[in-house]
Enzyme design. Structure first.
Site, PDB file in Angstrom:
ATOM      1  N   CYS A 284      47.531  46.438  45.546  1.00 48.62           N
ATOM      2  CA  CYS A 284      46.494  47.423  45.857  1.00 48.62           C
ATOM      3  C   CYS A 284      45.101  46.798  45.768  1.00 48.62           C
ATOM      4  O   CYS A 284      44.669  46.393  44.687  1.00 48.62           O
ATOM      5  CB  CYS A 284      46.635  48.597  44.883  1.00 48.62           C
ATOM      6  SG  CYS A 284      45.284  49.777  44.922  1.00 48.62           S
TER       7      CYS A 284
ATOM      8  N   CYS B  67      42.665  48.463  43.339  1.00 47.45           N
ATOM      9  CA  CYS B  67      43.082  48.169  41.954  1.00 47.45           C
ATOM     10  C   CYS B  67      42.557  46.807  41.534  1.00 47.45           C
ATOM     11  O   CYS B  67      42.047  46.640  40.421  1.00 47.45           O
ATOM     12  CB  CYS B  67      44.603  48.181  41.832  1.00 47.45           C
ATOM     13  SG  CYS B  67      45.375  49.767  42.171  1.00 47.45           S
TER      14      CYS B  67
END
Length: 138
Positions: free
Chosen positions: A58, A61
């Site tokens: 991600c 993230c």
């Protein structure tokens, strides 16, 4: 703000897995037992817990991870955890995750707040509010 939605297919490329997500005062949770242990420590020490549910694939993230680590150094009275949703899939699904990263705020083992997405200003604002709330007035 930046969010990733759950992938239905898991990549086999684990290069750099976890490298940016844990460190300093951020504890990587890899098992249900380590979660239980950290939660027990937080309850015993009367600490707020921020649990960051992330994924190595991600982008948002990865972007927020160094900021999260910096926050953990600035606020040692808070316990910062990171959980890889792909590593602890069953555990993660029990948290009603809709996107990564999602930050859960816990007091005495109970969720009292939640933040979806890599929103650094909002994460910092919520931590500042916790610090004001938990600082004894003189």
């Amino acid at each position: 703000m930046g969010q990733c939605f759950p992938k239905s297919v898991k990549d086999d490329d684990d290069s750099g897995h976890h490298v940016e997500f844990a460190g300093k005062n951020v504890h990587l949770i890899t098992t249900r037992e380590s979660w239980d242990q950290k939660l027990s420590e937080a309850i015993r020490d009367d600490k707020i817990v921020i649990a960051n549910f992330s994924a190595s694939w991600c982008g948002p993230c990865r972007t927020v991870a160094p900021f999260y680590i910096d926050l953990s150094e600035k606020h040692p009275s808070i316990m910062f955890l990171v959980i890889d949703v792909d590593e602890l899939t069953e555990f993660s699904t029990s948290w009603d995750l809709k996107a990564t990263p999602t930050f859960y705020f816990l007091r005495n083992g109970q969720q009292f707040d939640r933040l979806e997405g890599a929103n650094k200003p909002e994460l910092q604002k919520r931590i500042a509010a916790i610090m004001v709330e938990t600082t004894p007035s003189g």
